[in-house]
Scaffold this motif. Structure first.
Motif, mmCIF file in Angstrom:
data_model
loop_
_atom_site.group_PDB
_atom_site.id
_atom_site.type_symbol
_atom_site.label_atom_id
_atom_site.label_comp_id
_atom_site.label_asym_id
_atom_site.label_seq_id
_atom_site.Cartn_x
_atom_site.Cartn_y
_atom_site.Cartn_z
ATOM 1 N N ASP A 31 0.932 -1.181 -0.039
ATOM 2 C CA ASP A 31 0.006 -0.118 0.125
ATOM 3 C C ASP A 31 0.773 1.307 0.192
ATOM 4 O O ASP A 31 0.308 2.424 -0.505
ATOM 5 C CB ASP A 31 -0.970 0.079 1.350
ATOM 6 C CG ASP A 31 -2.034 -1.021 1.034
ATOM 7 O OD1 ASP A 31 -2.550 -1.302 -0.090
ATOM 8 O OD2 ASP A 31 -2.532 -1.313 2.088
ATOM 9 N N TYR A 93 3.546 0.857 5.169
ATOM 10 C CA TYR A 93 2.453 0.935 5.750
ATOM 11 C C TYR A 93 1.349 0.439 5.010
ATOM 12 O O TYR A 93 1.692 0.225 3.590
ATOM 13 C CB TYR A 93 2.002 2.557 6.031
ATOM 14 C CG TYR A 93 2.057 3.435 4.757
ATOM 15 C CD1 TYR A 93 3.209 4.107 4.620
ATOM 16 C CD2 TYR A 93 0.802 3.701 3.974
ATOM 17 C CE1 TYR A 93 3.417 4.942 3.363
ATOM 18 C CE2 TYR A 93 1.151 4.609 2.961
ATOM 19 C CZ TYR A 93 2.307 5.110 2.773
ATOM 20 O OH TYR A 93 2.349 6.037 1.453
ATOM 21 N N ARG A 94 0.057 0.209 5.400
ATOM 22 C CA ARG A 94 -0.938 -0.615 4.719
ATOM 23 C C ARG A 94 -2.158 0.153 5.028
ATOM 24 O O ARG A 94 -2.504 0.823 6.076
ATOM 25 C CB ARG A 94 -1.029 -2.002 5.110
ATOM 26 C CG ARG A 94 -1.472 -2.229 6.699
ATOM 27 C CD ARG A 94 -1.287 -3.703 6.843
ATOM 28 N NE ARG A 94 -1.613 -3.750 8.304
ATOM 29 C CZ ARG A 94 -2.668 -4.441 8.683
ATOM 30 N NH1 ARG A 94 -3.620 -4.442 8.040
ATOM 31 N NH2 ARG A 94 -2.781 -4.486 10.146
ATOM 32 N N SER A 95 -3.411 0.045 3.947
ATOM 33 C CA SER A 95 -4.647 0.442 4.313
ATOM 34 C C SER A 95 -5.207 -0.409 5.564
ATOM 35 O O SER A 95 -5.017 -1.445 5.708
ATOM 36 C CB SER A 95 -5.331 0.335 2.809
ATOM 37 O OG SER A 95 -6.796 0.646 3.239
ATOM 38 N N ARG A 96 -6.335 0.172 5.896
ATOM 39 C CA ARG A 96 -7.051 -0.448 7.184
ATOM 40 C C ARG A 96 -8.277 -0.825 6.669
ATOM 41 O O ARG A 96 -9.194 -1.199 7.447
ATOM 42 C CB ARG A 96 -7.348 0.609 8.400
ATOM 43 C CG ARG A 96 -5.960 1.256 8.942
ATOM 44 C CD ARG A 96 -6.183 1.911 10.220
ATOM 45 N NE ARG A 96 -5.171 2.443 10.985
ATOM 46 C CZ ARG A 96 -4.874 1.792 12.160
ATOM 47 N NH1 ARG A 96 -5.249 0.719 12.523
ATOM 48 N NH2 ARG A 96 -3.741 2.207 12.535
ATOM 49 N N VAL A 97 -8.421 -1.138 5.567
ATOM 50 C CA VAL A 97 -9.496 -1.845 4.682
ATOM 51 C C VAL A 97 -9.870 -3.126 5.149
ATOM 52 O O VAL A 97 -8.695 -3.902 5.325
ATOM 53 C CB VAL A 97 -9.451 -1.605 3.255
ATOM 54 C CG1 VAL A 97 -10.731 -2.080 2.710
ATOM 55 C CG2 VAL A 97 -9.558 -0.226 3.048
#
Length: 97
Positions: A31, A93-97
């Motif tokens: 992401d 970092y990554r999406s919180r989806v």
């Protein structure tokens, strides 16, 4: 104006790839990696991605050991652009989806 100098961050993941995956394409998706990312698999550089705000994918198939242990190393190197008042942070970092 004060400046913060950022260091280089290295992340390493070890994992097994099943022999049954032979003949399939294997991708990693990020992401975001802030910033100047390098992705290596088993010591071979497979991708560079400089902009930290955009997602990217990388085909790691050719660098994998099918039926054995593998190592992915991701390096984030924000040191080329010192942060100042608007500290953007650094790392994966990554999406919180």
């Amino acid at each position: 104006m004060s400046r913060r100098l950022a260091g280089v961050g290295t992340y390493t993941k070890y994992f097994e790839v099943p022999e049954a995956w032979q003949g399939e394409r294997v991708y990693l998706h990020f992401d975001g990696v802030m910033m100047n990312a390098s992705v290596s698999v088993n010591g071979s550089l497979v991708k560079r991605h400089h902009y930290g705000y955009t997602p990217f994918s990388v085909d790691i198939t050719e660098a994998l050991y099918f039926g054995g242990a593998n190592r992915v190393t991701v390096t984030a190197n924000p040191s080329m652009q010192p942060n100042s008042r608007w500290y953007t942070g650094a790392g994966i970092y990554r999406s919180r989806v």
